[in-house]
Design a protein around this motif. Structure first.
Motif, PDB file in Angstrom:
ATOM      1  N   PRO A 199      64.011 135.808  80.117  1.00 10.34           N
ATOM      2  CA  PRO A 199      63.564 134.519  79.865  1.00 10.34           C
ATOM      3  C   PRO A 199      62.017 134.334  80.420  1.00 10.34           C
ATOM      4  N   GLY A 200      61.426 133.445  80.113  1.00  9.88           N
ATOM      5  CA  GLY A 200      60.057 133.181  80.247  1.00  9.88           C
ATOM      6  C   GLY A 200      59.373 132.226  79.210  1.00  9.88           C
ATOM      7  N   ARG A 201      57.859 132.536  79.515  1.00 13.78           N
ATOM      8  CA  ARG A 201      57.117 131.921  78.314  1.00 13.78           C
ATOM      9  C   ARG A 201      56.291 132.642  77.552  1.00 13.78           C
ATOM     10  N   THR A 202      56.195 132.174  76.181  1.00 11.34           N
ATOM     11  CA  THR A 202      55.416 133.043  75.122  1.00 11.34           C
ATOM     12  C   THR A 202      53.976 132.494  75.060  1.00 11.34           C
ATOM     13  N   ALA A 203      53.289 133.392  74.783  1.00 12.77           N
ATOM     14  CA  ALA A 203      51.978 133.078  74.273  1.00 12.77           C
ATOM     15  C   ALA A 203      51.197 132.189  75.375  1.00 12.77           C
ATOM     16  N   VAL A 204      51.386 132.494  76.741  1.00 14.99           N
ATOM     17  CA  VAL A 204      50.665 131.753  77.793  1.00 14.99           C
ATOM     18  C   VAL A 204      49.031 131.553  77.511  1.00 14.99           C
ATOM     19  N   GLU A 205      48.514 132.863  77.296  1.00 13.44           N
ATOM     20  CA  GLU A 205      46.951 132.803  77.022  1.00 13.44           C
ATOM     21  C   GLU A 205      46.794 133.854  75.968  1.00 13.44           C
ATOM     22  N   ARG A 206      45.820 133.629  74.987  1.00 17.63           N
ATOM     23  CA  ARG A 206      45.360 134.464  74.137  1.00 17.63           C
ATOM     24  C   ARG A 206      43.925 134.884  74.470  1.00 17.63           C
ATOM     25  N   HIS A 207      43.495 136.120  74.243  1.00 17.76           N
ATOM     26  CA  HIS A 207      41.995 136.417  74.227  1.00 17.76           C
ATOM     27  C   HIS A 207      41.579 137.165  73.204  1.00 17.76           C
ATOM     28  N   ASP A 253      36.065 139.824  77.006  1.00 18.18           N
ATOM     29  CA  ASP A 253      37.058 139.124  76.496  1.00 18.18           C
ATOM     30  C   ASP A 253      36.783 137.596  76.443  1.00 18.18           C
ATOM     31  N   TRP A 254      37.162 136.859  75.336  1.00 18.04           N
ATOM     32  CA  TRP A 254      36.986 135.514  75.298  1.00 18.04           C
ATOM     33  C   TRP A 254      38.441 134.679  75.204  1.00 18.04           C
ATOM     34  N   LEU A 255      38.426 133.658  76.126  1.00 16.37           N
ATOM     35  CA  LEU A 255      39.781 133.087  75.978  1.00 16.37           C
ATOM     36  C   LEU A 255      39.797 132.070  74.811  1.00 16.37           C
ATOM     37  N   LEU A 256      40.852 132.074  74.065  1.00 17.40           N
ATOM     38  CA  LEU A 256      41.048 131.359  72.941  1.00 17.40           C
ATOM     39  C   LEU A 256      41.596 130.075  73.077  1.00 17.40           C
ATOM     40  N   PRO A 257      41.452 129.131  72.395  1.00 15.05           N
ATOM     41  CA  PRO A 257      42.095 127.809  72.610  1.00 15.05           C
ATOM     42  C   PRO A 257      43.547 127.885  72.138  1.00 15.05           C
ATOM     43  N   PRO A 258      44.229 126.846  72.582  1.00  8.10           N
ATOM     44  CA  PRO A 258      45.886 127.273  72.381  1.00  8.10           C
ATOM     45  C   PRO A 258      46.158 127.113  70.930  1.00  8.10           C
ATOM     46  N   GLY A 259      47.183 127.719  70.431  1.00  6.95           N
ATOM     47  CA  GLY A 259      47.607 127.736  69.114  1.00  6.95           C
ATOM     48  C   GLY A 259      47.657 128.951  68.793  1.00  6.95           C
ATOM     49  N   LYS A 260      47.601 129.197  67.270  1.00 10.69           N
ATOM     50  CA  LYS A 260      47.944 130.538  66.535  1.00 10.69           C
ATOM     51  C   LYS A 260      46.746 130.627  65.597  1.00 10.69           C
ATOM     52  N   ASP A 261      45.700 129.893  65.681  1.00  9.87           N
ATOM     53  CA  ASP A 261      44.617 130.293  64.767  1.00  9.87           C
ATOM     54  C   ASP A 261      44.301 131.712  64.498  1.00  9.87           C
ATOM     55  N   LEU A 262      43.995 131.856  63.360  1.00  7.60           N
ATOM     56  CA  LEU A 262      43.600 133.347  63.290  1.00  7.60           C
ATOM     57  C   LEU A 262      42.192 133.631  63.761  1.00  7.60           C
ATOM     58  N   VAL A 263      42.249 135.012  64.542  1.00  2.74           N
ATOM     59  CA  VAL A 263      40.829 135.159  64.864  1.00  2.74           C
ATOM     60  C   VAL A 263      40.234 136.109  63.871  1.00  2.74           C
ATOM     61  N   THR A 264      39.360 135.703  62.947  1.00  7.59           N
ATOM     62  CA  THR A 264      38.672 136.406  62.004  1.00  7.59           C
ATOM     63  C   THR A 264      37.419 137.281  62.453  1.00  7.59           C
ATOM     64  N   PRO A 265      37.320 138.362  61.384  1.00  2.46           N
ATOM     65  CA  PRO A 265      36.016 139.159  61.966  1.00  2.46           C
ATOM     66  C   PRO A 265      34.932 138.517  61.998  1.00  2.46           C
ATOM     67  N   GLU A 266      34.504 137.546  61.204  1.00  2.00           N
ATOM     68  CA  GLU A 266      33.505 136.645  61.234  1.00  2.00           C
ATOM     69  C   GLU A 266      33.292 135.762  62.442  1.00  2.00           C
ATOM     70  N   LEU A 267      34.551 135.185  62.975  1.00  2.00           N
ATOM     71  CA  LEU A 267      34.506 134.699  64.481  1.00  2.00           C
ATOM     72  C   LEU A 267      34.093 135.349  65.542  1.00  2.00           C
ATOM     73  N   LEU A 268      34.911 136.578  65.383  1.00  4.63           N
ATOM     74  CA  LEU A 268      34.610 137.269  66.363  1.00  4.63           C
ATOM     75  C   LEU A 268      33.129 138.016  66.519  1.00  4.63           C
ATOM     76  N   VAL A 269      32.677 138.242  65.483  1.00  2.69           N
ATOM     77  CA  VAL A 269      31.054 138.580  65.308  1.00  2.69           C
ATOM     78  C   VAL A 269      30.270 137.630  65.898  1.00  2.69           C
ATOM     79  N   THR A 270      30.445 136.423  65.804  1.00  2.00           N
ATOM     80  CA  THR A 270      29.997 135.257  66.367  1.00  2.00           C
ATOM     81  C   THR A 270      29.700 135.113  67.541  1.00  2.00           C
ATOM     82  N   ARG A 271      31.083 135.324  68.103  1.00  2.00           N
ATOM     83  CA  ARG A 271      31.104 135.154  69.630  1.00  2.00           C
ATOM     84  C   ARG A 271      30.510 136.220  70.232  1.00  2.00           C
ATOM     85  N   ILE A 272      30.545 137.346  69.549  1.00  2.00           N
ATOM     86  CA  ILE A 272      29.633 138.494  70.361  1.00  2.00           C
ATOM     87  C   ILE A 272      28.181 138.340  70.432  1.00  2.00           C
TER      88      ILE A 272
END
Length: 560
Positions: A199-207, A253-272
């Motif tokens: 037992p436990g919690r799923t997707a406590v954090e996403r990075h 590592d970037w902490l992502l907002p809660p949810g299951k939004d897709l991390v696209t290559p474009e979004l990742l490059v923008t963050r970099i």
């Protein structure tokens, strides 16, 4: 006697095999893969000082990684950044202001001391495939370890005298072992075959994770930026961490907002690009992107870690990792705890209380870490008032967040087995030193019985108890002059009479210990007790307690 069967050939399974071999216990490692590890630059691990030392003992060579001296950051709400603070080894702090816009004197003043110098060696950051490769190389020269590839477990059976496991693959077969340890990860087949709940919690954090080669202004320093002011894409807030690796490589590592939004290559490059620009005065430096990924943190804890002769370890038993806590670090402590207990039973026969203590100690330690993270998460992620929820946390959000990363506080300090069923009772001869019973001992320099001067940590993991006499002045005399003088002969006789093999060591000093203090230490480096002088009866009683009490007969064990 049959070997120990280890299911899973990741860092945990390989480490356990080497730890058992170090104590002359054979093992069979069932690897469902091809015996090779994918080289992923973005898949890295952080090891605290004690677990890094454990890995070096097992691998037989220093690990190639990077230390993590920490540089702390904190942003202001009005897109201003207070001064960068670098804490030097001597504890002094210095900084530069105005790097990313105006920094007011008031803001600079408020920045002082919000991130503390960790005190002690920095954690080790290393690519996981490098660690696993070092372990595989060590196993290749170890005759007591057999690794069988393309062997996927699909059935196991237990009886009083051992365990039988069946694997499918090119060579479907049955394996016979004295015990079996499931080190087969979050989707553990061993755990499922035993019908143990998880037992436990799923997707406590996403990075979002990226490994890249670039030149940052602070080579070799790990960065933690809790609220970067330059964020222009997506929701504001969410910390960014950067950890150095060798050859100019960084893991970000970037902490992502809660949810299951897709991390696209474009979004990742923008963050970099925006992160690198934020750290380089608004200009994005040249970089070489090596690897990317999304890391999802789950918090789970198996209901049981032992079922007869079968055990769970590592991700098969627990999942954690939010707020900088490191799952592999805890998994390797599982290995260190279980290996000496299995070895003792393998060599000397049934000792059920000792085997039971593995679950009692390690499950409690991981549960405490999970509780601490669950309590801190709403404070750090939800913006709640720290003092109103957690007394004594006036250091602020930044300091609480760094605890997990730096291995301190309830989020990161190595476990203390003070409430262990193996704890020795205090008595009149009990002495109090800088280490409390059940906690890991300090790595002081000691003199071995053969006269060699070594680190105390080098003598761990050999299956023997350690008895350390604190004797100031012995370092300036040759061993032949003091080995037969004073209390040494009486202590040597007491050590020889213990219910389990023990090694006698001598230290010039130990934190908080008076002269002639005697320390009894478990094979995994946790203090059993400290005694004022040579007390053979008390030393024997403490050693017996550390072993789970008197050994039971085979008939008693079978009845269990």
């Amino acid at each position: 006697m049959d070997p120990v069967i280890i299911v899973g050939a990741g860092p945990v399974g390989l480490s356990l095999a080497l730890a058992l071999a170090r104590q002359e216990v054979p093992s069979v490692v069932l690897d469902e893969g091809q015996g090779k590890d994918e080289q992923r630059a973005a898949r890295t691990v952080v090891l605290r000082e004690d677990t890094a030392a454990l890995m070096e003992r097992l691998a037989g060579a220093p690990l190639t990684g990077a230390g993590l001296p920490f540089t702390g950051w904190r942003s202001m709400r009005r897109r201003q950044l207070t001064r960068k603070v670098v804490f030097e080894p001597d504890g002094t702090a210095h900084g530069r202001s105005g790097e990313y816009g105006p920094t007011t004197e008031r803001a600079a003043e408020g920045r002082k001391g919000t991130v503390e110098e960790p005190g002690g060696p920095a954690p080790l950051h290393i690519a996981q495939h490098v660690l696993t490769g070092a372990l595989r190389t060590a196993i290749a020269g170890q005759p007591l370890v057999k690794v069988t590839v393309e062997s996927r477990l699909d059935a196991l059976e237990q009886e009083p005298s051992g365990v039988t496991a069946h694997t499918r693959g090119p060579r479907s077969t049955w394996w016979r072992g004295s015990h079996l340890v499931g080190c087969d990860g979050p989707r553990s087949t061993v755990r499922k075959l035993l019908d143990i709940r998880f037992p436990g919690r799923t997707a406590v954090e996403r990075h979002a994770v990226a490994a890249l080669r670039a030149e940052l202004p602070w080579p070799g320093e790990a960065l933690l930026h809790r609220m970067p002011p330059w964020r222009t894409s997506g929701p504001s807030g969410g910390e960014v961490t950067a950890r150095p690796l060798p050859d100019g490589v960084w893991r970000l590592d970037w902490l992502l907002p809660p949810g299951k939004d897709l991390v696209t290559p474009e979004l990742l490059v923008t963050r970099i690009r925006e992160t690198l620009a934020g750290w380089n005065g608004g200009t994005t430096p040249a970089y070489d992107l090596l690897d990317t990924g999304v890391h999802t943190v789950h918090h789970r804890l198996a209901r049981r870690w032992r079922a007869g002769r079968v055990f769970l370890a590592g991700d098969a038993a627990h999942l954690l990792g939010a707020l900088g806590t490191q799952g592999l670090d805890e998994s390797l402590r599982d290995v260190d705890n279980l290996a000496w207990k299995l070895a003792l039973v393998w060599h000397h026969g049934p000792h059920e209380a000792l085997l039971d203590s593995y679950q009692a100690e390690r499950r409690a330690a991981v549960a405490a870490r999970l509780r601490a993270a669950d309590q801190a998460l709403p404070l750090l992620r939800g913006g709640g008032g720290l003092r109103s929820y957690v007394p004594g946390t006036a250091r602020g959000h930044d300091a609480l967040l760094t605890d997990g990363h730096l291995g301190r506080g309830t989020l990161g300090t190595p476990a203390t087995y003070a409430a262990s069923p193996l704890a020795a009772e205090d008595g009149e001869s009990t002495a109090f030193v800088g280490t409390e019973p059940g906690a890991p001992v300090v790595d002081v320099r000691v003199t071995a019985e053969d006269g060699a001067s070594v680190r105390l940590r080098d003598r761990l993991g050999r299956g023997s108890l350690l008895v350390v006499l604190v004797a100031p002045g012995t370092g300036v005399w040759e061993r032949k002059h003091w080995v037969s003088a004073g209390i040494m002969p009486r202590l040597a006789a007491a050590v020889t009479a213990l219910p389990h093999p023990a090694e006698l060591l001598v230290a010039e000093s130990y934190p908080g210990a008076a002269a002639h203090t005697v320390l009894l230490i478990r094979p995994d480096g946790h203090l059993v007790t400290a005694l004022a002088g040579v007390r053979p009866a008390d030393l024997y009683a403490a050693a017996e307690a550390a072993l789970g009490g008197p050994a039971k007969t085979q008939e008693t064990a079978n009845a269990r």
